[in-house]
Design a protein around this motif. Sequence first.
Motif, PDB file in Angstrom:
ATOM      1  N   PRO A  66      22.284  12.198 -44.862  1.00 50.35           N
ATOM      2  CA  PRO A  66      21.947  11.039 -44.029  1.00 50.35           C
ATOM      3  C   PRO A  66      20.476  10.669 -44.218  1.00 50.35           C
ATOM      4  CG  PRO A  66      23.038  12.747 -42.747  1.00 50.35           C
ATOM      5  CD  PRO A  66      22.708  13.341 -44.090  1.00 50.35           C
ATOM      6  N   THR A  67      20.223   9.408 -44.428  1.00 48.67           N
ATOM      7  CA  THR A  67      18.852   8.930 -44.560  1.00 48.67           C
ATOM      8  C   THR A  67      18.758   7.531 -43.996  1.00 48.67           C
ATOM      9  OG1 THR A  67      16.927   8.799 -46.024  1.00 48.67           O
ATOM     10  CG2 THR A  67      19.021   8.044 -46.932  1.00 48.67           C
ATOM     11  N   VAL A  68      17.689   6.882 -44.214  1.00 48.51           N
ATOM     12  CA  VAL A  68      17.426   5.567 -43.648  1.00 48.51           C
ATOM     13  C   VAL A  68      18.228   4.496 -44.388  1.00 48.51           C
ATOM     14  CG1 VAL A  68      15.611   3.898 -43.164  1.00 48.51           C
ATOM     15  CG2 VAL A  68      15.110   6.338 -43.039  1.00 48.51           C
ATOM     16  N   GLY A  69      19.063   3.748 -43.657  1.00 48.00           N
ATOM     17  CA  GLY A  69      19.778   2.616 -44.232  1.00 48.00           C
ATOM     18  C   GLY A  69      20.932   2.973 -45.143  1.00 48.00           C
ATOM     19  N   ASN A  70      21.838   3.826 -44.689  1.00 48.73           N
ATOM     20  CA  ASN A  70      23.024   4.160 -45.470  1.00 48.73           C
ATOM     21  C   ASN A  70      23.980   2.974 -45.540  1.00 48.73           C
ATOM     22  OD1 ASN A  70      22.605   6.907 -46.250  1.00 48.73           O
ATOM     23  ND2 ASN A  70      22.852   7.464 -44.109  1.00 48.73           N
ATOM     24  N   VAL A  71      24.883   3.003 -46.520  1.00 50.52           N
ATOM     25  CA  VAL A  71      25.830   1.908 -46.724  1.00 50.52           C
ATOM     26  C   VAL A  71      26.607   1.608 -45.450  1.00 50.52           C
ATOM     27  CG1 VAL A  71      27.915   1.193 -47.961  1.00 50.52           C
ATOM     28  CG2 VAL A  71      26.036   2.253 -49.209  1.00 50.52           C
ATOM     29  N   HIS A  72      27.117   2.633 -44.774  1.00 54.88           N
ATOM     30  CA  HIS A  72      27.914   2.372 -43.567  1.00 54.88           C
ATOM     31  C   HIS A  72      27.092   1.700 -42.477  1.00 54.88           C
ATOM     32  CE1 HIS A  72      26.176   6.280 -42.409  1.00 54.88           C
ATOM     33  NE2 HIS A  72      26.402   5.915 -41.168  1.00 54.88           N
ATOM     34  N   GLU A  73      25.819   2.063 -42.361  1.00 53.54           N
ATOM     35  CA  GLU A  73      24.966   1.433 -41.348  1.00 53.54           C
ATOM     36  C   GLU A  73      24.760  -0.046 -41.648  1.00 53.54           C
ATOM     37  OE1 GLU A  73      22.132   5.183 -40.115  1.00 53.54           O
ATOM     38  OE2 GLU A  73      21.589   4.011 -41.877  1.00 53.54           O
ATOM     39  N   ILE A  74      24.507  -0.341 -42.904  1.00 50.69           N
ATOM     40  CA  ILE A  74      24.252  -1.726 -43.310  1.00 50.69           C
ATOM     41  C   ILE A  74      25.513  -2.564 -43.162  1.00 50.69           C
ATOM     42  CG2 ILE A  74      23.565  -3.209 -45.232  1.00 50.69           C
ATOM     43  CD1 ILE A  74      22.096  -0.570 -46.288  1.00 50.69           C
ATOM     44  N   ALA A  75      26.626  -2.076 -43.716  1.00 46.28           N
ATOM     45  CA  ALA A  75      27.878  -2.836 -43.677  1.00 46.28           C
ATOM     46  C   ALA A  75      28.335  -3.063 -42.245  1.00 46.28           C
ATOM     47  CB  ALA A  75      28.956  -2.101 -44.474  1.00 46.28           C
ATOM     48  N   GLN A  76      28.304  -2.031 -41.427  1.00 42.59           N
ATOM     49  CA  GLN A  76      28.816  -2.153 -40.064  1.00 42.59           C
ATOM     50  C   GLN A  76      27.872  -2.911 -39.141  1.00 42.59           C
ATOM     51  OE1 GLN A  76      29.831   1.954 -39.361  1.00 42.59           O
ATOM     52  NE2 GLN A  76      31.798   1.727 -40.412  1.00 42.59           N
ATOM     53  N   ARG A  77      26.615  -3.014 -39.501  1.00 40.72           N
ATOM     54  CA  ARG A  77      25.693  -3.846 -38.733  1.00 40.72           C
ATOM     55  C   ARG A  77      26.090  -5.313 -38.860  1.00 40.72           C
ATOM     56  NH1 ARG A  77      20.611  -3.038 -41.123  1.00 40.72           N
ATOM     57  NH2 ARG A  77      20.657  -1.025 -40.087  1.00 40.72           N
ATOM     58  N   HIS A  78      26.588  -5.687 -40.034  1.00 45.71           N
ATOM     59  CA  HIS A  78      26.934  -7.080 -40.295  1.00 45.71           C
ATOM     60  C   HIS A  78      28.421  -7.359 -40.095  1.00 45.71           C
ATOM     61  CE1 HIS A  78      22.871  -7.791 -41.557  1.00 45.71           C
ATOM     62  NE2 HIS A  78      22.936  -6.708 -42.321  1.00 45.71           N
ATOM     63  N   ASN A  79      29.236  -6.316 -40.131  1.00 47.88           N
ATOM     64  CA  ASN A  79      30.668  -6.430 -39.832  1.00 47.88           C
ATOM     65  C   ASN A  79      31.107  -5.111 -39.209  1.00 47.88           C
ATOM     66  OD1 ASN A  79      33.416  -6.564 -39.679  1.00 47.88           O
ATOM     67  ND2 ASN A  79      33.772  -7.006 -41.828  1.00 47.88           N
ATOM     68  N   PRO A  80      31.171  -5.061 -37.892  1.00 48.28           N
ATOM     69  CA  PRO A  80      31.533  -3.805 -37.219  1.00 48.28           C
ATOM     70  C   PRO A  80      32.876  -3.224 -37.650  1.00 48.28           C
ATOM     71  CG  PRO A  80      30.669  -5.389 -35.650  1.00 48.28           C
ATOM     72  CD  PRO A  80      30.850  -6.130 -36.956  1.00 48.28           C
TER      73      PRO A  80
END
Length: 102
Positions: free
Chosen positions: A83-97
């Motif tokens: 886990p680090t800053v700005g993982n794919v799941h964080e980015i994708a789910q921020r824009h599409n939960p």
Amino acid sequence: MERPSWAPEEIDVNRPSAARMYDYYLGGGHNFAIDRAMADQGVAVYPGLPRIMQANRAFLRRAVRFLVDAGIDQFLDIGAGIPTVGNVHEIAQRHNPLARVA
């Protein structure tokens, strides 16, 4: 060094890891003193190293955002690492939960 609760027993906390050094360059919290020391040695040789790692992560954010905006809602994150800053799941789910990331 005392082992943090997030670090499994099989992780050698006294040996540097490229993934944890990357986390350090990104300003994350999943790294140890040994990783920071080795990462700092890299910066001594190549001062722009942290900026390169940050640019890499910025590209990842832009690419995932572009794909989400194009209607993609399933992602396969190969080589996700720690886990680090700005993982794919964080980015994708921020824009599409409803986005799914494996």
